[in-house]
Design an enzyme around this catalytic site. Structure first.
Site, mmCIF file in Angstrom:
data_model
loop_
_atom_site.group_PDB
_atom_site.id
_atom_site.type_symbol
_atom_site.label_atom_id
_atom_site.label_comp_id
_atom_site.label_asym_id
_atom_site.label_seq_id
_atom_site.Cartn_x
_atom_site.Cartn_y
_atom_site.Cartn_z
ATOM 1 N N LEU A 33 26.207 -34.705 12.780
ATOM 2 C CA LEU A 33 27.112 -34.491 11.647
ATOM 3 C C LEU A 33 26.723 -33.270 10.818
ATOM 4 C CD1 LEU A 33 27.596 -38.183 10.439
ATOM 5 C CD2 LEU A 33 28.879 -36.920 12.167
ATOM 6 N N HIS A 37 32.107 -32.789 8.955
ATOM 7 C CA HIS A 37 32.321 -34.233 9.129
ATOM 8 C C HIS A 37 32.291 -34.957 7.780
ATOM 9 C CE1 HIS A 37 30.385 -33.246 13.141
ATOM 10 N NE2 HIS A 37 31.491 -33.864 13.525
ATOM 11 N N GLY A 147 39.504 -33.089 11.885
ATOM 12 C CA GLY A 147 39.397 -31.756 11.270
ATOM 13 C C GLY A 147 40.349 -30.756 11.908
ATOM 14 N N LYS A 149 39.834 -27.768 12.487
ATOM 15 C CA LYS A 149 39.184 -26.848 13.429
ATOM 16 C C LYS A 149 39.573 -27.197 14.864
ATOM 17 C CE LYS A 149 34.828 -26.728 14.841
ATOM 18 N NZ LYS A 149 34.875 -26.440 16.291
ATOM 19 N N MET A 184 32.271 -24.542 10.615
ATOM 20 C CA MET A 184 31.176 -25.467 10.917
ATOM 21 C C MET A 184 31.445 -26.186 12.234
ATOM 22 S SD MET A 184 29.576 -26.863 7.540
ATOM 23 C CE MET A 184 29.238 -25.749 6.181
#
Ligand code: PAF
Length: 280
Positions: A33, A37, A147, A149, A184
């Site tokens: 994580l 997250h 997410g 991303k 990230m």
């Protein structure tokens, strides 16, 4: 914070929560994580009464030459972070229980999963939809947070939810970036300082495309050519794809229409595969 490993215990605990009218939010993860997250957990906490985080490195979404065995695992650290971010329960099923000997049923989305990452990782999304369907059936959450991303993953999951009538709201959380722009990712920890420096070009290329769109360039060939050119200046970066696609279907588009398009990039930085995207 409760930690549950058995599927039966998870099912009965979730059933008990539902009987008390608790709104359940699920945050599916593969562990390792990071702040990205944790932002999903916090968002789930705003929307649900009980937040369940699953930590499960899902073997079926890794290709034969991918990093399943070496994928970073540190459950102790993950549990600590989940608790600090406000999770109520962490579900940590064993691979042997999720995929017992003889397991032979998969969930496969056949359209949105094909372009972009689907080209270089042909079995990846089948693994994702299979494990997410299993998690949805075990937990039966009211909402699940993913997410931005992983934009293609979200589009594929939304399609699965719609096609298979899962009763769950899919909530999208914005991409969390390092101060210098790097999105990230659990895989960032594989990068050396030099590789990390070169990896920055991915978010720079995406932001350059957005700036160009804002200054009136809508032709996707020009936008892609500029992004590819920028990334071509980095010795360690090999572009897998740089595409401008419809945000829902992931099909390539020729013109950027406001509110509909997204630029998505996947690239190797030496042996580390990274993805990122930006809404245009
Ligand atoms: O995004 C991830 O970490 C994984 O693909 C997911 C959704 C947890 C399924 O294994």
């Amino acid at each position: 914070m409760q930690v549950i490993a058995s599927i039966f215990d998870m099912q009965s605990t979730a059933e008990n929560l539902r009987s008390k009218d608790r709104l359940i939010g699920l945050v599916p993860t593969m562990g390792a994580l990071h702040e990205g997250h944790l932002s999903l957990i916090r968002l789930a906490k705003e929307r649900a009464d009980t937040v369940i985080v699953s930590v499960f490195v899902n073997p079926t979404q890794f290709g034969p030459s991918e990093d399943y065995t070496n994928y970073p695992r540190d459950l102790g650290r993950d549990l600590d972070l989940c608790e600090k971010a406000g999770a109520d329960l962490v579900f940590t099923p064993a691979v042997e229980e999720m995929y017992p000997k003889g397991f032979s049923t998969y969930v496969s989305e056949e359209l949105i999963s094909k372009p972009l990452c689907g080209i270089s990782r042909p079995a990846h999304f089948r693994g994702v939809t299979t494990v997410v369907a299993k998690l949805f059936n075990i937990v039966r959450p009211d909402l699940a947070v993913f997410g931005q991303k992983d934009a293609q993953q979200i589009a594929v999951i939304k399609k699965m939810v719609n096609d298979l009538h899962f009763c769950v709201d899919i909530v999208t959380a914005p991409t969390v970036r390092e101060p210098d722009g790097l999105a990230m990712s659990s895989r960032n920890r594989y990068l050396t300082a030099t590789q990390r420096g070169e990896a920055l070009v991915i978010s720079q290329a995406l932001h350059k495309a957005k700036e160009m769109v804002e200054s009136g360039v809508h032709n996707t060939d020009r936008l892609i050519a500029e992004a590819t050119h920028l990334m071509g200046n980095r010795r360690r970066v090999r572009v897998i794809y740089a595409s401008i696609v419809d945000r829902c279907t992931m099909e390539a588009v020729r013109e950027v229409l406001p509110g509909k398009a997204m630029m998505a990039i996947a690239a190797w930085v030496d042996e580390v595969r990274l993805i990122d995207n930006i809404l245009l």
